[in-house]
Design a protein around this motif. Structure first.
Motif, short mmCIF file in Angstrom:
data_model
loop_
_atom_site.label_atom_id
_atom_site.label_comp_id
_atom_site.label_asym_id
_atom_site.label_seq_id
_atom_site.Cartn_x
_atom_site.Cartn_y
_atom_site.Cartn_z
N ALA A 31 -47.01 -16.78 -25.21
CA ALA A 31 -46.78 -15.43 -24.68
C ALA A 31 -45.51 -14.82 -25.26
N ALA A 32 -44.47 -15.64 -25.41
CA ALA A 32 -43.18 -15.12 -25.92
C ALA A 32 -43.29 -14.72 -27.38
N ILE A 33 -43.93 -15.54 -28.19
CA ILE A 33 -44.07 -15.21 -29.60
C ILE A 33 -44.95 -13.98 -29.77
N ALA A 34 -46.00 -13.88 -28.98
CA ALA A 34 -46.85 -12.68 -29.04
C ALA A 34 -46.05 -11.43 -28.69
N GLU A 35 -45.17 -11.53 -27.71
CA GLU A 35 -44.35 -10.37 -27.33
C GLU A 35 -43.37 -9.99 -28.43
N ALA A 36 -42.75 -10.99 -29.05
CA ALA A 36 -41.85 -10.70 -30.16
C ALA A 36 -42.59 -10.00 -31.29
N HIS A 37 -43.76 -10.49 -31.63
CA HIS A 37 -44.54 -9.87 -32.70
C HIS A 37 -44.95 -8.45 -32.32
N ARG A 38 -45.27 -8.24 -31.06
CA ARG A 38 -45.62 -6.88 -30.62
C ARG A 38 -44.46 -5.92 -30.82
N LEU A 39 -43.25 -6.44 -30.67
CA LEU A 39 -42.05 -5.62 -30.84
C LEU A 39 -41.54 -5.59 -32.27
N GLY A 40 -42.29 -6.21 -33.18
CA GLY A 40 -41.94 -6.15 -34.60
C GLY A 40 -40.94 -7.18 -35.05
N ALA A 41 -40.71 -8.22 -34.26
CA ALA A 41 -39.75 -9.26 -34.62
C ALA A 41 -40.46 -10.56 -34.98
N ARG A 42 -39.85 -11.30 -35.90
CA ARG A 42 -40.30 -12.64 -36.20
C ARG A 42 -39.52 -13.64 -35.34
N VAL A 43 -40.09 -14.83 -35.18
CA VAL A 43 -39.49 -15.84 -34.30
C VAL A 43 -39.23 -17.10 -35.10
N THR A 44 -38.04 -17.67 -34.89
CA THR A 44 -37.72 -18.97 -35.44
C THR A 44 -37.23 -19.87 -34.32
N ALA A 45 -37.17 -21.17 -34.61
CA ALA A 45 -36.75 -22.11 -33.57
C ALA A 45 -35.99 -23.27 -34.17
N HIS A 46 -34.93 -23.66 -33.47
CA HIS A 46 -34.23 -24.91 -33.75
C HIS A 46 -35.13 -26.07 -33.37
N CYS A 47 -35.43 -26.96 -34.30
CA CYS A 47 -36.23 -28.15 -34.00
C CYS A 47 -35.75 -29.32 -34.83
N PHE A 48 -35.27 -30.36 -34.16
CA PHE A 48 -34.91 -31.59 -34.85
C PHE A 48 -36.08 -32.59 -34.84
N ALA A 49 -36.77 -32.70 -33.72
CA ALA A 49 -37.73 -33.77 -33.50
C ALA A 49 -39.16 -33.36 -33.82
N GLU A 50 -40.08 -34.26 -33.55
CA GLU A 50 -41.49 -34.07 -33.89
C GLU A 50 -42.26 -33.30 -32.80
N ASP A 51 -41.90 -33.49 -31.54
CA ASP A 51 -42.79 -33.15 -30.44
C ASP A 51 -43.12 -31.67 -30.30
N SER A 52 -42.18 -30.79 -30.60
CA SER A 52 -42.39 -29.36 -30.33
C SER A 52 -43.13 -28.64 -31.44
N LEU A 53 -43.27 -29.26 -32.61
CA LEU A 53 -43.68 -28.50 -33.80
C LEU A 53 -45.10 -27.96 -33.72
N ARG A 54 -46.05 -28.80 -33.32
CA ARG A 54 -47.44 -28.33 -33.32
C ARG A 54 -47.62 -27.14 -32.38
N ASP A 55 -47.08 -27.22 -31.17
CA ASP A 55 -47.22 -26.11 -30.23
C ASP A 55 -46.61 -24.83 -30.78
N LEU A 56 -45.43 -24.93 -31.37
CA LEU A 56 -44.76 -23.74 -31.89
C LEU A 56 -45.56 -23.11 -33.03
N VAL A 57 -46.04 -23.92 -33.94
CA VAL A 57 -46.79 -23.37 -35.08
C VAL A 57 -48.12 -22.79 -34.62
N GLU A 58 -48.84 -23.50 -33.78
CA GLU A 58 -50.12 -22.98 -33.31
C GLU A 58 -49.94 -21.75 -32.43
N ALA A 59 -48.75 -21.60 -31.85
CA ALA A 59 -48.46 -20.40 -31.05
C ALA A 59 -48.08 -19.21 -31.92
#
Length: 361
Positions: A173-201
């Motif tokens: 929902a957050a990434i969709a809102e950023a895109h609606r407002l014309g912004a791209r989203v990036t994220a700090h990620c060191f580990a493995e666990d968060s990556l799939r959800d973030l990319v698929e989102a």
């Protein structure tokens, strides 16, 4: 009439990786390839577009926001190293005043970091719970320059290791809102666990990305998600692990594993077609002015030197929607004594820095 001097840059002008010209001129602060009638100040050498540091924190130190005088020193240090375009990947300070200074680098801001409560460096981020994520992303999307920065993972003191910070539904929902407002989203990620959800989102970029594996690299490549590895920062992982081992031994071991495979991770990402860009993560615990060191690290990881160079010049500027050295572009360029395509270490020793058409270093 502008007070800019007319400059004549001669030698070899690297307009693009294969587009090499003998000279350019700077008239009224802009690039032209048409010889002007006016007399010009001549600068000789190998010219590149102003370097890009795509992960840099002007206005921040290890304790949080800094005053304007310190921010100015940080920006000047980056400028003198040749970094004339900065994507500020999160800052608690208001640095908008820099936009009025023709002698300081151009900054593309991602607003302030958005982190989970007590799951990031103190005084850096908006620290919130998932129910508020969409609202805070919308806020920073409106305040930034087309980017929003999330903290995707951090140490979980109960788990004793890095874990993902956000549930999948809230991230979507957050990434969709950023895109609606014309912004791209990036994220700090060191580990493995968060990556799939973030990319698929639908995330656009991941910072550090040390947790990339054979399972997630194809997903990044398929979706065109960029990474900014910040290898000069990843070099600090062993010392961080040493400092936290007594309290969090699992986290310390994890950080050492991520560090040990860092070059393989970056090279495998590049080989798979993932866009890789230069960023130093300066402004937290690291000093500013490290852009040349980061390019050298990418080359050490196995990225071809010309591609490592493109990751801080032509490709990086195109990714951020900013011009390079095309006709009419603002004259932001750096001149070197020898061909940086042959040896990227040349970037550490600029002869001249030209910003908005003026020689500033």
């Amino acid at each position: 009439m502008s007070d800019h001097a007319v400059l004549h840059v001669k030698g070899r002008v690297l307009v693009g990786p294969e587009d090499v010209r003998d000279e350019l001129w700077v008239v009224d602060g802009r690039v032209t390839y048409d010889r002007p009638a006016a007399e010009a100040v001549t600068v000789t050498g190998w010219a590149l577009p102003g370097l890009v540091d795509a992960h840099c924190h002007v206005g921040l130190d290890r304790h949080g926001a800094v005053d304007d005088a310190t921010s100015e020193k940080q920006a000047l240090t980056d400028r003198d190293a040749g970094a004339l375009l900065i994507r500020d990947a999160g800052s608690a300070a208001d640095t908008r005043w820099i936009d009025d200074r023709e002698d300081l680098p151009k900054i593309i801001r991602a607003g302030r970091h958005i982190a989970r409560t007590r799951r990031y460096i103190r005084n850096y981020a908006h620290e919130i719970e998932p129910a508020d994520l969409v609202a805070y992303v919308a806020r920073e999307a409106r305040r930034g320059d087309g980017w929003v920065k999330l903290v995707g993972d951090w140490i979980d003191r109960d788990a004793g290791d890095l874990t993902a910070c956000w549930p999948r539904a809230e991230v979507e929902a957050a990434i969709a809102e950023a895109h609606r407002l014309g912004a791209r989203v990036t994220a700090h990620c060191f580990a493995e666990d968060s990556l799939r959800d973030l990319v698929e989102a639908g995330i656009d970029c991941v910072e550090h990305a040390t947790g990339l594996t054979d399972d997630t690299i194809p997903l990044f490549a398929e979706r065109g998600v960029a990474i900014v590895p910040t290898l000069v920062n990843i070099a600090t992982f062993p010392s961080l692990a040493d400092g936290g081992e007594a309290k969090f031994p699992d986290w310390a071991a994890h950080m050492r594993r991520l560090h040990a495979r860092r070059y393989d991770t970056v090279r495998n990402a590049y080989d798979a077609g993932i866009p890789v860009f230069v960023g130093t993560d300066a402004g937290g615990s690291l000093p500013h002015g490290l852009v040349a060191a980061e390019v050298a690290e990418l080359a050490k990881a196995g990225i071809p030197p010309l591609e490592a160079l493109a990751a801080t010049t032509w490709k990086a500027r195109a990714w951020l929607g900013r011009p390079a050295l095309e006709e009419g572009a603002p004259a932001d360029l750096v001149v070197y004594g020898s061909d940086p395509r042959a040896d990227v270490r040349v970037l550490a020793d600029p002869l001249r820095v030209v910003l908005n058409g003026r020689i500033v270093g």
